[in-house]
Design a protein around this motif. Structure first.
Motif, PDB file in Angstrom:
ATOM      1  N   LEU A 164      58.623  35.236  47.125  1.00  0.00           N
ATOM      2  CA  LEU A 164      57.500  34.996  48.021  1.00  0.00           C
ATOM      3  C   LEU A 164      56.252  34.661  47.221  1.00  0.00           C
ATOM      4  CD1 LEU A 164      58.199  38.047  50.280  1.00  0.00           C
ATOM      5  CD2 LEU A 164      58.505  35.680  50.955  1.00  0.00           C
ATOM      6  N   VAL A 165      55.351  33.964  47.860  1.00  0.00           N
ATOM      7  CA  VAL A 165      54.121  33.573  47.182  1.00  0.00           C
ATOM      8  C   VAL A 165      52.988  34.458  47.672  1.00  0.00           C
ATOM      9  CG1 VAL A 165      52.597  31.644  46.661  1.00  0.00           C
ATOM     10  CG2 VAL A 165      54.985  31.223  47.278  1.00  0.00           C
ATOM     11  N   PHE A 166      52.354  35.146  46.776  1.00  0.00           N
ATOM     12  CA  PHE A 166      51.186  35.944  47.154  1.00  0.00           C
ATOM     13  C   PHE A 166      50.315  36.176  45.934  1.00  0.00           C
ATOM     14  CE2 PHE A 166      54.460  38.827  45.829  1.00  0.00           C
ATOM     15  CZ  PHE A 166      53.813  39.834  45.141  1.00  0.00           C
ATOM     16  N   GLU A 167      49.089  36.546  46.199  1.00  0.00           N
ATOM     17  CA  GLU A 167      48.159  36.792  45.106  1.00  0.00           C
ATOM     18  C   GLU A 167      47.856  38.276  45.020  1.00  0.00           C
ATOM     19  OE1 GLU A 167      44.637  34.505  45.730  1.00  0.00           O
ATOM     20  OE2 GLU A 167      45.848  32.689  45.842  1.00  0.00           O
ATOM     21  N   VAL A 168      47.451  38.718  43.841  1.00  0.00           N
ATOM     22  CA  VAL A 168      47.016  40.097  43.688  1.00  0.00           C
ATOM     23  C   VAL A 168      45.531  40.072  43.381  1.00  0.00           C
ATOM     24  CG1 VAL A 168      47.308  42.226  42.393  1.00  0.00           C
ATOM     25  CG2 VAL A 168      49.273  40.769  42.841  1.00  0.00           C
ATOM     26  N   PRO A 169      44.711  40.392  44.377  1.00  0.00           N
ATOM     27  CA  PRO A 169      43.259  40.357  44.140  1.00  0.00           C
ATOM     28  C   PRO A 169      42.825  41.514  43.240  1.00  0.00           C
ATOM     29  CG  PRO A 169      43.724  41.114  46.372  1.00  0.00           C
ATOM     30  CD  PRO A 169      45.035  40.789  45.751  1.00  0.00           C
ATOM     31  N   THR A 170      41.759  41.317  42.487  1.00  0.00           N
ATOM     32  CA  THR A 170      41.186  42.420  41.706  1.00  0.00           C
ATOM     33  C   THR A 170      39.668  42.345  41.793  1.00  0.00           C
ATOM     34  OG1 THR A 170      41.170  41.076  39.714  1.00  0.00           O
ATOM     35  CG2 THR A 170      43.002  42.608  39.961  1.00  0.00           C
ATOM     36  N   PHE A 171      39.037  43.461  41.515  1.00  0.00           N
ATOM     37  CA  PHE A 171      37.578  43.507  41.479  1.00  0.00           C
ATOM     38  C   PHE A 171      37.124  44.143  40.178  1.00  0.00           C
ATOM     39  CE2 PHE A 171      38.110  42.762  45.920  1.00  0.00           C
ATOM     40  CZ  PHE A 171      37.004  42.016  46.262  1.00  0.00           C
ATOM     41  N   MET A 172      35.897  43.841  39.778  1.00  0.00           N
ATOM     42  CA  MET A 172      35.375  44.361  38.527  1.00  0.00           C
ATOM     43  C   MET A 172      34.648  45.692  38.718  1.00  0.00           C
ATOM     44  SD  MET A 172      35.975  42.034  36.211  1.00  0.00           S
ATOM     45  CE  MET A 172      34.775  42.152  34.889  1.00  0.00           C
ATOM     46  N   GLU A 173      34.033  45.883  39.866  1.00  0.00           N
ATOM     47  CA  GLU A 173      33.015  46.937  39.999  1.00  0.00           C
ATOM     48  C   GLU A 173      33.576  48.351  39.979  1.00  0.00           C
ATOM     49  OE1 GLU A 173      33.357  44.396  41.999  1.00  0.00           O
ATOM     50  OE2 GLU A 173      31.527  43.204  41.972  1.00  0.00           O
ATOM     51  N   GLY A 174      34.678  48.555  40.669  1.00  0.00           N
ATOM     52  CA  GLY A 174      35.252  49.901  40.699  1.00  0.00           C
ATOM     53  C   GLY A 174      34.506  50.882  41.582  1.00  0.00           C
ATOM     54  N   ASP A 175      33.610  50.414  42.430  1.00  0.00           N
ATOM     55  CA  ASP A 175      32.911  51.339  43.326  1.00  0.00           C
ATOM     56  C   ASP A 175      33.573  51.345  44.706  1.00  0.00           C
ATOM     57  OD1 ASP A 175      32.185  48.857  44.082  1.00  0.00           O
ATOM     58  OD2 ASP A 175      30.037  49.122  43.937  1.00  0.00           O
ATOM     59  N   VAL A 176      32.981  52.087  45.626  1.00  0.00           N
ATOM     60  CA  VAL A 176      33.564  52.194  46.961  1.00  0.00           C
ATOM     61  C   VAL A 176      33.664  50.815  47.610  1.00  0.00           C
ATOM     62  CG1 VAL A 176      33.209  53.139  49.264  1.00  0.00           C
ATOM     63  CG2 VAL A 176      32.766  54.544  47.282  1.00  0.00           C
ATOM     64  N   MET A 177      32.633  50.006  47.407  1.00  0.00           N
ATOM     65  CA  MET A 177      32.636  48.671  47.991  1.00  0.00           C
ATOM     66  C   MET A 177      33.820  47.856  47.477  1.00  0.00           C
ATOM     67  SD  MET A 177      31.319  46.707  50.014  1.00  0.00           S
ATOM     68  CE  MET A 177      29.756  46.151  50.529  1.00  0.00           C
ATOM     69  N   ALA A 178      34.078  47.956  46.181  1.00  0.00           N
ATOM     70  CA  ALA A 178      35.194  47.196  45.605  1.00  0.00           C
ATOM     71  C   ALA A 178      36.507  47.652  46.217  1.00  0.00           C
ATOM     72  CB  ALA A 178      35.225  47.375  44.091  1.00  0.00           C
ATOM     73  N   ARG A 179      36.663  48.959  46.394  1.00  0.00           N
ATOM     74  CA  ARG A 179      37.910  49.459  46.969  1.00  0.00           C
ATOM     75  C   ARG A 179      38.044  49.042  48.423  1.00  0.00           C
ATOM     76  NH1 ARG A 179      36.865  53.562  43.113  1.00  0.00           N
ATOM     77  NH2 ARG A 179      35.523  54.789  44.449  1.00  0.00           N
ATOM     78  N   PHE A 180      36.901  48.963  49.111  1.00  0.00           N
ATOM     79  CA  PHE A 180      36.919  48.506  50.493  1.00  0.00           C
ATOM     80  C   PHE A 180      37.372  47.054  50.567  1.00  0.00           C
ATOM     81  CE2 PHE A 180      34.948  46.518  54.156  1.00  0.00           C
ATOM     82  CZ  PHE A 180      35.147  47.442  55.160  1.00  0.00           C
ATOM     83  N   LYS A 181      36.722  46.210  49.747  1.00  0.00           N
ATOM     84  CA  LYS A 181      37.070  44.778  49.765  1.00  0.00           C
ATOM     85  C   LYS A 181      38.498  44.572  49.279  1.00  0.00           C
ATOM     86  CE  LYS A 181      32.472  42.858  48.974  1.00  0.00           C
ATOM     87  NZ  LYS A 181      31.606  42.432  47.856  1.00  0.00           N
ATOM     88  N   GLN A 182      38.895  45.391  48.313  1.00  0.00           N
ATOM     89  CA  GLN A 182      40.255  45.301  47.786  1.00  0.00           C
ATOM     90  C   GLN A 182      41.272  45.461  48.922  1.00  0.00           C
ATOM     91  OE1 GLN A 182      41.039  44.843  44.501  1.00  0.00           O
ATOM     92  NE2 GLN A 182      43.199  44.810  45.004  1.00  0.00           N
ATOM     93  N   ARG A 183      41.034  46.460  49.756  1.00  0.00           N
ATOM     94  CA  ARG A 183      41.967  46.703  50.856  1.00  0.00           C
ATOM     95  C   ARG A 183      41.951  45.534  51.835  1.00  0.00           C
ATOM     96  NH1 ARG A 183      40.848  52.172  49.949  1.00  0.00           N
ATOM     97  NH2 ARG A 183      42.798  53.096  49.230  1.00  0.00           N
ATOM     98  N   PHE A 184      40.774  45.010  52.060  1.00  0.00           N
ATOM     99  CA  PHE A 184      40.657  43.885  52.992  1.00  0.00           C
ATOM    100  C   PHE A 184      41.459  42.685  52.480  1.00  0.00           C
ATOM    101  CE2 PHE A 184      38.015  40.076  54.156  1.00  0.00           C
ATOM    102  CZ  PHE A 184      38.544  39.962  55.427  1.00  0.00           C
ATOM    103  N   LEU A 185      41.239  42.346  51.187  1.00  0.00           N
ATOM    104  CA  LEU A 185      41.935  41.177  50.643  1.00  0.00           C
ATOM    105  C   LEU A 185      43.442  41.412  50.593  1.00  0.00           C
ATOM    106  CD1 LEU A 185      39.637  39.871  47.796  1.00  0.00           C
ATOM    107  CD2 LEU A 185      39.725  39.222  50.184  1.00  0.00           C
TER     108      LEU A 185
END
Lengths: 131, 503, 312
Positions: free
Chosen positions: B381-402
């Protein structure tokens, strides 16, 4: 605030109509095909919630399913060597008294070697196997 | 997945593990076991490492004798091994020499000394007199104006038990000490001697919300032992179930994180969406948490074409609403203010503690079992694994969204590409005393199940390293520097189970 | 005689209707969240339940913990006796009344905070310390804001303020009014412990302010504490109505006028409750250390309001 209102306007209040309350599909009601059952007792031994029991009554076996205990986990379906279990397309029954939730099947297997009594219930964790 | 075993003497463990790490091995967990039943004297410790991208696991093994059951600790080299070594110390009485912190972990301080419940000679239902006088020792902060706030294990809301000690100055947290493992259900001990078929149902119930992932890890471990080839259709359906589980978790968590800041509006709309997804689960397999969908050698139920279409239409609707809600949450200035720079988990700590899942990826630690050690049909299957740099609550929130967005895409692919065919094959007999390691990516990160089978297709040793087990040590580290009212938010942003860690 | 009767009726009205206002706020919030929510009468049922329930008392609780609910409740009734609801006359009326209202609130808060610490629970103490932090900021701001409202009326007697507000020309034309209104709205939210300052519905003990202080209460005393909080909320709403939207409050005791003003007041309270629910739903709780900023905004608004009163 505008967004809140907009959403409310668009989707309304998430309510379930009265007649659909408590309407849960679930896996359905567990049924036993007593023509297939060989009274081997494997399911009774494996059932994690002591919902099944098998007792010998003279030359026959009395197999019972207690619906109030059944958690629809499927263990019995998995271990049954003859695939005697199935799920009916109706909800798990619920009544007020526990005893009303027990369904009895009488199994008469001439060819099967009667193993004795296999009871698994809350008071007696040990399974009795006697010849 | 290939497993290569390296068997060494106890004093060579450090050297062997260092070599594996130098070859880009990623530490996963350590499994100790009591193998006196198979004429081994007596304990075996296994350090498991993964080679991401190569679909290979390294297991460094060593046998410890009963008379001298100590071995040099690896915690100073791999901080992530600390919990596993402490746990083995509690449950087996094997001693990691030089371990920096050997306080009881799994068993609390009232457990009598010298009693090791996971040893084979300890009976399943044996009860112990608890010593209620011993107290918990933990590092304290001292000074003027420093107070201690004990929280839990019983909380005001209906949540799982966990005890937290905050050392605070005003409302700012100086140090946080977490005491978990209040819900030890003895799953490992119970499973010993259980048939592998029934073990699956135990595995499913390790966690309320990661049932599919736990079941899948378990069946993969068993299938690895029996070398079963699971039919094509079954592996696609497994992906479907796993992604549906990820979806309802992420959607629910996104709403739930807003509960930490009192944004009830988002909480309830998130819950509304989660409910729709759970009703979808109920419709397709007859269980809201998707239990009983995975079977040894395949899946239990075939999903008809009609049901697949139903999934498609439901998800289309949910996806649209989900995007709307997230957009609304992220455009809220108070939410942004409270989420940003709160509870920062730095990349270094994320790596050192071997954190997993969205938590690790939000701190720029790019690991995902689905991509790195593909299982089921993920390699097709084709999918991406998003990552974030910040490591704060916002990053974890957006991480779940993506990630939820990726899940929508994966399910779409599965619906269109699932081949026809069998859904199940029998697994056959298992060779006694061989082990398998199953790894899956749950909504909270990788769940690792180590299963060793005994005679007559029973379980001999079963160890679960759930994702929260790997992530919990990171939580107390992110909290100091924040204020107490932010703790619920930080805790929710990790969204860790207590029970599935405690087993 | 009839005056006194009506004045007593006024007090009973506020005490009796305060749970309903809470019910309306809750119901509106539920609807805005897309839920059906409990009925508006739910707070009455809750109250009935609390008042008939047994209590659990901490072994560390002293007399302070025991008397606080009564002190708070009586204080609130005393305040209610001073504010005009549907007639301008009140049971107690004198110059400087406005100051007393502020300090009676202060008294109830002082006792609540002490009771929070008294049981030795960490959450109670945490709630008390936070509440003291917020009120140390909110009290002067409330004072200045009330002053900003009293200044154009040239009195601190609530009866006179309200009757002058009713008879005077529409305040809607003056900028003083808008500034003071905004400042007062922020204070209403602060004083009633609502989002974005405090979250009355939270179960997260670590984030609680007012709920933290009363966490150790149960049964009858909890009922009284809750009821007092609802009465305080009703008082704040009524004050807002008296100062900013006094239309319909009757100056004279006259049958039809009274009925009309009664209905008006009830409608206005409902509208305010709905507006507050809207505000609560569109915001999340702000960071604790940002509360001073919000309150300083209210402070600035009321200062400007006072200045404009002199300049314009």
């Amino acid at each position: 605030m505008i967004a809140v209102l907009k959403r409310l306007w668009k989707h309304g209040i998430g309510t379930i109509p009265k007649d659909e309350l408590l309407h849960v599909n679930g896996r359905g009601k567990l049924l036993l095909d007593d023509t297939k059952c060989t009274a081997c007792g494997d399911c009774v031994l494996e059932c994690p919630s002591e919902a099944l029991s098998l007792r010998r009554v003279q030359n026959e076996f009395d197999f019972s399913i207690t619906y109030s205990s059944c958690i629809s986990c499927r263990v019995c379906t998995e271990v049954c060597p003859t695939n005697a279990f199935s799920y009916a397309n109706e909800p798990m029954p619920s009544v007020q008294l526990r005893d009303e939730l027990v369904v009895h099947y009488t199994i008469n297997r001439d060819e099967s070697e009667p193993k004795g009594e296999i009871v698994s219930d809350r008071d007696r964790r040990e399974v009795i196997l006697k010849n | 997945m290939k497993i290569s075993r390296i068997i060494v003497a106890p004093h060579e463990l450090i050297h062997a593990c260092r070599t594996v790490i130098a070859n880009h091995g990623r530490f996963i967990t350590m499994v100790a076991s009591d193998e006196c039943g198979r004429e081994i004297d007596r304990f075996v410790v296994r350090y498991i490492f993964a080679h991401d991208g190569k679909s290979m696991l390294n297991v460094v093994e060593s046998v410890l004798t009963e008379s001298n059951c100590s071995y040099p600790t690896l915690s100073s080299m791999i901080p992530a091994a600390s919990w596993a070594e402490r746990e083995a110390h509690d449950l087996f009485g094997i001693f990691p020499e030089g371990h920096p912190d050997l306080r009881p972990l799994v068993l609390h301080d009232d457990w009598p000394e010298g009693v090791y419940p996971l040893r084979k000679d300890y009976a399943l239902r044996e009860k112990q007199e608890r010593d209620s006088f011993s107290s918990w020792s933990y590092p304290k902060v001292e000074g003027e104006g420093v107070f201690e706030v004990p929280v839990g294990p019983i909380h005001a809301g209906v949540i799982e038990p966990g005890h937290f000690r905050f050392q605070v100055m005003g409302d700012s947290v100086l140090h946080l000490e977490a005491k978990l493992f209040y819900t030890h259900r003895g799953i490992e001990k119970r499973s010993e001697g259980m048939s592998v078929v029934k073990g699956l149902y135990l595995a499913e119930r390790i966690c309320g919300v990661c049932s599919v992932s736990h079941a899948l890890s378990y069946v993969q471990a068993i299938e690895q032992i029996s070398e079963t080839r699971v039919p094509e259709r079954a592996i696609f359906l497994r992906v479907l179930f796993a992604e549906l589980e990820r979806l309802y978790n992420h959607v629910g968590d996104i709403g739930n994180m807003c509960a930490g800041i009192g944004y009830a509006y988002a909480v309830n709309h998130g819950a509304h969406l989660k409910e729709q997804l759970m009703q979808l689960n109920d419709f397709i397999v007859g269980h809201r948490f998707l239990r009983g969908s995975i079977a040894l050698g395949g899946v239990t139920e075939d999903i008809t074409e009609e049901k697949l279409r139903y999934i498609e239409t439901t998800l289309e609707r949910v996806k649209k609403e989900f995007n709307e809600i997230v957009e609304q949450i992220l455009s809220h200035d108070i939410v942004v203010n409270r989420f940003s720079n709160t509870g920062i988990l730095s990349e270094r700590i994320a790596r050192e503690l071997s954190t997993v899942g969205p938590t690790a990826r939000a701190s720029n630690y790019d690991i995902d079992v689905r991509r790195d050690l593909p299982y089921a049909a993920y390699d097709q299957l084709v999918f991406e694994v998003p990552t974030f740099m910040e490591g704060d609550v916002m990053a974890r929130f957006k991480q779940r969204f993506l990630e939820a967005r990726q899940s929508f895409q994966i399910i779409e692919q599965v619906i269109n590409r699932t081949p026809k065919g069998d859904i199940r094959v029998p697994i056959g007999d298992l060779i006694p005393y061989s082990f398998g390691i199953g790894m899956t990516e749950s909504p909270r990160g990788e769940n690792v199940h180590f299963v060793m089978v005994g005679e007559n297709n029973t379980i001999y040793r079963y160890r679960v390293r759930s994702a929260p087990y790997a992530n919990w040590p990171a939580v107390p580290i992110c909290v100091p520097g924040n204020i107490i009212p932010d703790f619920p938010l930080i805790n929710k942003s990790f969204e860790l189970c207590y029970a599935c860690c405690d087993r | 005689m009839i005056h006194v009767l009506l004045e007593i009726l006024q007090v009973i009205f506020i005490i009796g209707v305060s749970p309903l206002i809470q019910g309306i706020v809750k119901r509106t919030k539920a609807i805005l969240q897309g839920r059906q929510g409990p009925s508006v009468w739910q707070p009455y049922y809750d109250l009935h339940k609390y008042l008939n329930k047994d209590e659990v008392l901490s072994i560390h609780a002293s007399w302070l913990f025991l008397i606080t609910p009564y002190v708070v409740f009586v204080t609130m009734i005393a305040v209610v006796a001073m504010i005009p609801v549907f007639i301008t006359h009140t049971l107690l009326s004198f110059t400087g009344q406005l100051m007393l209202v502020v300090y009676l609130f202060g008294l109830s808060r002082f006792f609540t905070a002490l009771a929070g610490i008294d049981t030795g629970s960490s959450f109670g103490a945490m709630g008390s310390s936070r509440d003291m932090f917020v009120s140390a900021l909110a009290e002067p701001v409330l004072f200045i804001t009330l002053l900003a409202i009293a200044l154009p009326m040239k009195t601190t007697n609530l009866t006179l303020i309200t009757s002058r507000a009713v008879t005077g020309h529409s305040p809607l034309l003056s900028p003083t009014f808008y500034l003071a209104f905004l400042a007062f709205l922020i204070l209403v939210i602060t004083e009633t412990g609502r989002i974005p300052i405090d979250n009355p519905d939270t179960h997260l003990e670590l984030t609680m302010i007012h709920e933290g202080m009363i966490l150790e209460y149960s049964g009858k005393r909890l009922g009284l504490m809750m009821w007092s909080a609802w009465i305080k909320q009703a008082i704040m709403f009524t004050l807002l109505l008296d100062f900013c939207f006094p239309w319909g409050i009757s100056l004279v005791v006259h049958g039809s006028m009274l009925i009309a003003s009664f209905i008006m007041v009830f409608l206005k309270l409902t509208v305010i409750a709905i507006v507050i629910a809207f505000v609560e739903m569109s915001y999340a709780k702000i960071r604790f250390f940002r509360i001073p900023r919000l309150l300083s905004a209210a402070f600035a608004l009321s200062i400007i309001s006072i200045l404009t009163n002199f300049l314009l």
